[in-house]
Write a protein that holds these residues in place. Structure first.
Motif, PDB file in Angstrom:
ATOM      1  N   GLN A 138       0.856  -1.186   0.000  1.00 28.52           N
ATOM      2  CA  GLN A 138       0.000   0.000   0.000  1.00 28.52           C
ATOM      3  C   GLN A 138       0.887   1.228   0.000  1.00 28.52           C
ATOM      4  O   GLN A 138       1.864   1.288   0.738  1.00 28.52           O
ATOM      5  CB  GLN A 138      -0.893   0.003   1.242  1.00 28.52           C
ATOM      6  N   SER A 139       0.519   2.204  -0.806  1.00 25.57           N
ATOM      7  CA  SER A 139       1.313   3.431  -0.812  1.00 25.57           C
ATOM      8  C   SER A 139       1.050   4.176   0.496  1.00 25.57           C
ATOM      9  O   SER A 139       0.079   3.894   1.179  1.00 25.57           O
ATOM     10  CB  SER A 139       0.941   4.276  -2.020  1.00 25.57           C
ATOM     11  N   PRO A 140       1.950   5.115   0.855  1.00 17.32           N
ATOM     12  CA  PRO A 140       1.789   5.806   2.141  1.00 17.32           C
ATOM     13  C   PRO A 140       0.383   6.370   2.316  1.00 17.32           C
ATOM     14  O   PRO A 140      -0.152   6.988   1.411  1.00 17.32           O
ATOM     15  CB  PRO A 140       2.828   6.926   2.048  1.00 17.32           C
ATOM     16  N   THR A 158       3.215   0.033   3.024  1.00 15.74           N
ATOM     17  CA  THR A 158       3.491  -1.328   3.480  1.00 15.74           C
ATOM     18  C   THR A 158       4.435  -2.008   2.495  1.00 15.74           C
ATOM     19  O   THR A 158       4.550  -1.589   1.350  1.00 15.74           O
ATOM     20  CB  THR A 158       2.199  -2.172   3.576  1.00 15.74           C
ATOM     21  N   ASP A 159       5.102  -3.054   2.967  1.00 11.83           N
ATOM     22  CA  ASP A 159       6.040  -3.753   2.090  1.00 11.83           C
ATOM     23  C   ASP A 159       5.355  -4.927   1.380  1.00 11.83           C
ATOM     24  O   ASP A 159       4.142  -5.075   1.445  1.00 11.83           O
ATOM     25  CB  ASP A 159       7.295  -4.190   2.868  1.00 11.83           C
ATOM     26  N   ARG A 160       6.165  -5.768   0.739  1.00 13.49           N
ATOM     27  CA  ARG A 160       5.613  -6.838  -0.079  1.00 13.49           C
ATOM     28  C   ARG A 160       4.813  -7.855   0.713  1.00 13.49           C
ATOM     29  O   ARG A 160       4.025  -8.596   0.152  1.00 13.49           O
ATOM     30  CB  ARG A 160       6.748  -7.581  -0.765  1.00 13.49           C
ATOM     31  N   LEU A 161       5.064  -7.937   2.008  1.00 11.39           N
ATOM     32  CA  LEU A 161       4.326  -8.902   2.809  1.00 11.39           C
ATOM     33  C   LEU A 161       3.260  -8.206   3.656  1.00 11.39           C
ATOM     34  O   LEU A 161       2.716  -8.784   4.578  1.00 11.39           O
ATOM     35  CB  LEU A 161       5.280  -9.702   3.707  1.00 11.39           C
ATOM     36  N   TRP A 175       7.876   2.675  -4.862  1.00  6.89           N
ATOM     37  CA  TRP A 175       9.067   3.437  -4.471  1.00  6.89           C
ATOM     38  C   TRP A 175       9.264   3.517  -2.967  1.00  6.89           C
ATOM     39  O   TRP A 175      10.368   3.539  -2.465  1.00  6.89           O
ATOM     40  CB  TRP A 175       9.014   4.846  -5.066  1.00  6.89           C
ATOM     41  N   TRP A 176       8.129   3.526  -2.229  1.00  7.97           N
ATOM     42  CA  TRP A 176       8.238   3.772  -0.788  1.00  7.97           C
ATOM     43  C   TRP A 176       8.930   2.630  -0.034  1.00  7.97           C
ATOM     44  O   TRP A 176       9.562   2.854   0.976  1.00  7.97           O
ATOM     45  CB  TRP A 176       6.843   4.010  -0.204  1.00  7.97           C
TER      46      TRP A 176
END
Lengths: 519, 273
Positions: free
Chosen positions: B46-48, B56-59, B239-240
């Motif tokens: 999820q983007s900021p 959030t990251d890939r998991l 990118w985040w």
């Protein structure tokens, strides 16, 4: 006013130029097909190589008696035009085509077939293990220049499908003998050269940079359409993506699943995807406490949400797996249940087994991105039933050494069948002969399974075999030596100007260099 | 002291950064918005947004919470490595400088051997040999770092030991050990202290580097280098996920460097040019 016109004209020219630049879909490098990979090729010797990256190029530089081609998982005729199998299923006689020549102009004869197989068996490295117990140095007999006979040591129905393996490539005996050093069967020379009769000829190789093959103009079969096939080694997947978008490469192997989604909507780029037979799984080391306890293994199988892993890690580019035999391979049985995610059940089982507060486990993984992600998810999910998992990541060689020794509690593995028969998967994963170095990392011993496996590989009746494999799959479900994680799609991203490209669900490394053309 | 620092705006910025970082590390548990290791595959990448300020990251783990927890890990590494290298280097360097002769030669040649190999490469090989874990990275960096201090201290000791008050200390019958620990080391600590502050940043950077190539932190540890490594190949798609851990490393290292620079300006005005 004059100035105004001038500016308008300049502007129009600029706009016109930029439009032509944008609309440029002209084929770049029309005489070359450039394939990018991030995996090095250790050797080009078909008797030694056991790596997908190597198979990919050797498969078009060498011919085999039989072969796999295009998107089919059925074995097809190549150098052998036809063959007979004796009634006792032990003698195979092959008739070779008479118009096949090695790249140096010598004829492909039955002697070459005999030499190639004996060479592979004598060198005795990686791939030769597949043939152990099936043929040996005395099995192959040359009847005449174009007839060769294999006498198997035992009845082994999958034998015919194994002749399409890369290690069954036919090498030029004279050329190889000429480069023999200290009785090495030319291994040192063949590591970086080629002695085949295939549709491509080895051209040049700068290790870590690029490998180039050129078209064989006097090929006996259909000639390849592209002048040069180039393998480029590009480590970073983001670099591969960029080069693909610019058209500097025609096909990229290492594209992340996330990027693939975006490339699908990019003009000029295609993303192909078909269901594959490569599988990912977790081996539970049953030789160690507490994983020697069946209830514990069952609890673990209920504590992992595999559906969430398929969705969140594989982004739905894989499907669930219920046994060592993936969908699409003979012997797959959809009636074998899939592990069910049920935390309550898992906790109850763990308490039942005497571990209400859980325990510690070590999960060893190779430092591959997807495997690490799966391991991290399993680590978290097991923590919810009190099992504390420690993950240790190692580079591939160290990793392999560790799990072959049985240093792990859990380890993550990937596998794809090399030939179209379930015996390879089944026997490797579940027979106790294959503990450790034979790639059975569960150390789980079950006499019933052993017997059924031995029986299945000697039975010629397909119905009986199918039934045996279903029964074994069922026992493997009930006894949980493994957690079956996923069956993965085969996918590839390439420029739209690449035509006649086909994916093979089984040999997922396959690229039909000899069929592809650009337009 | 405070007046001296406040006159240097960069130093002030550095101090503020350090304050924020140390505060974050100490009160990490109260600053978390989510469990940093909680995997929620259905809310991945999820983007900021308000719920996840850094996305959030890939998991599906909250990057903000992971960075907060990562602060503690990074500071701890910096602290332990300096705590190993600083006393070790100081004592060895002081002995070499004070004893002179053969002992000096032997010790300094050994440190030269360590210094002749690029620090990160040496740390990599040690960490790889010991097996991948954060503890081993700390040990590896400790082993790599002490020679710098040894050399620095030895230089200072060589100057100091010729001074009159050392003569005097010896004249009244002090033993060598007392002279080294009571009279020499305390008087040549200033340059080493400054060096240690600067080193803090480099140690954190090196540890992140080792984790980045997979030798350090193991999953699910929210170590910044490891976070960066696992997200770098989706920089264009999300990118985040890699940017914020990268920023965290950047700002922390910058903070220590700014403060270290200012301290050097203050304590060693001669070096200013």
């Amino acid at each position: 006013m004059k100035k105004f016109y001038l500016i308008t004209i300049v502007l129009m020219i600029t706009v016109f130029l930029s439009i032509t630049v944008l609309a440029e879909t002209d084929v770049k490098n029309p005489d070359k097909f450039i394939f990018a990979t991030n995996e090095d090729i250790p050797t080009l010797d078909p008797a030694v190589s056991y790596e997908n990256t190597g198979f990919r190029v050797m498969y078009v530089m060498y011919d085999r008696l039989l072969t796999y081609e295009g998107s089919s998982t059925e074995i097809k005729s190549m150098l052998a035009t036809n063959w007979e199998i004796s009634d006792d299923q032990k003698t195979y006689t092959f008739h070779l085509r008479k118009d096949a020549y090695f790249h140096d102009g010598t004829k492909v004869t039955a002697d070459a077939v005999k030499y190639s197989f004996n060479r592979m068996l004598s060198i005795g490295k990686g791939p030769s293990g597949l043939f152990s117990g099936i043929i040996d140095g005395n099995s192959i007999e040359v009847i005449d220049d174009y007839t060769v006979r294999f006498k198997l040591l035992t009845v082994y129905p999958p034998f015919i499908t194994m002749l399409g393996l890369n290690c069954a490539s036919i090498v030029n005996p004279e050329l190889v003998r000429a480069h023999e050093v200290d009785g090495d069967f030319g291994e040192a020379w063949l590591t970086e050269n080629e002695a085949g009769s295939g549709s491509y000829i080895f051209d040049s190789w700068k290790r870590g940079d690029s490998l180039i093959m050129k078209v064989n103009d006097s090929y006996w079969g259909e000639k390849a359409k592209i002048e040069k096939a180039v393998i480029r080694f590009i480590a970073e997947s983001s670099t591969q993506r960029m080069m693909l978008e610019k058209g500097e490469i025609d096909m990229a192997e290492a594209i992340t699943r996330e990027a693939r989604e975006e490339l699908r909507n990019t003009e000029g780029i295609e993303v192909a995807e078909v269901p594959g037979m490569a599988i990912h799984y977790v081996a539970l080391n049953s030789s160690k406490s507490p994983l020697d306890n069946l209830q514990v293994r069952k609890a673990i199988s209920h504590a992992v949400d595999f559906d969430a892993i398929i969705e969140g890690v594989y982004l739905n580019h894989s499907i669930r797996l219920n046994s060592p035999i993936p969908k699409g391979l003979f012997g797959h049985d959809e009636d074998v249940p899939y592990f069910k995610y049920d935390l309550k059940e898992a906790k109850a089982m763990l308490a039942d087994a005497g571990y209400p507060d859980g325990f510690d486990l070590e999960f060893i993984v190779a430092d591959f991105d997807t495997w690490t992600k799966v391991a991290t998810v399993i680590q978290y999910q097991l923590s919810t039933i009190g099992i504390d998992v420690k993950i240790s990541k190692y580079a591939w060689p160290t990793y392999l050494e560790k799990i072959m020794n049985g240093d792990h509690d859990l380890c993550m593995m990937g596998w794809s069948p090399d030939f179209a028969d379930p015996d390879q998967n089944m026997y490797t994963f579940l027979h106790s002969d294959n503990f450790g170095s034979g790639w059975n990392f569960t150390f789980y011993e079950n006499e019933t399974i052993n017997k059924k496996l031995e029986q299945a590989r000697k039975t010629t009746d397909k119905k009986v075999r199918e039934k045996l494999y279903s029964e074994i799959s069922m026992i493997a479900y009930e006894e949980v030596p493994y957690l079956w994680v996923s069956q993965n799609n085969v996918s590839s991203a390439y420029r739209s100007w690449v035509k006649a490209y086909e994916l093979n669900p089984m040999i997922y490394w396959y690229v039909p260099f000899n069929k592809i053309y650009k337009k | 002291m405070w007046r001296k620092i406040s006159k240097r705006p960069l130093g002030l910025i550095g101090l503020i950064i350090l304050f924020v970082i140390i505060f974050t590390a100490i009160f990490a548990n109260y600053l978390l918005m989510h469990n940093p290791n909680k995997i929620d595959l259905r809310s991945r990448l999820q983007s900021p947004n308000l719920k996840h300020p850094f996305g959030t990251d890939r998991l599906g783990r909250d990057i903000f919470s992971r960075i907060i927890m990562g602060t503690r890990i990074s500071l701890k590494i910096g602290l332990i490595v300096v705590a190993i290298a600083f006393p070790l280097g100081t004592i060895i360097g002081a002995i070499a400088g004070f004893a002179g002769g053969m002992i000096d030669e032997i010790i300094m040649r050994i440190t030269d051997i360590f210094l002749s190999i690029p620090a990160l490469i040496l740390a990599m090989s040690i960490a790889a040999a010991l097996g991948p874990s954060l503890n081993n990275v700390v040990i590896a960096l400790g082993i790599v770092w002490w020679p710098w201090y040894a050399r620095l201290i030895r230089g200072s000791v060589l100057q100091i030991k010729e001074l009159e008050y050392i003569e005097a200390a010896r004249a009244i019958g002090n033993s060598n050990i007392v002279i080294i620990f009571k009279h020499i080391i305390p008087n040549c600590l200033a340059p080493v202290m400054i060096n240690a502050t600067l080193d803090f940043g480099f140690v954190i950077l090196s540890a992140a580097g080792l984790s980045f190539i997979g030798l350090g932190a193991q999953p699910p540890s929210p170590e910044w280098g490891a976070m960066l490594a696992s997200s770098r190949d989706i920089l264009r798609e999300a990118w985040w996920a890699a940017t914020f851990p990268g920023f965290a490393i950047l700002i922390t290292v910058l903070g220590f460097n700014l403060v270290g620079d200012v301290l050097r300006d203050i304590f060693e005005p001669k070096l200013r040019n």
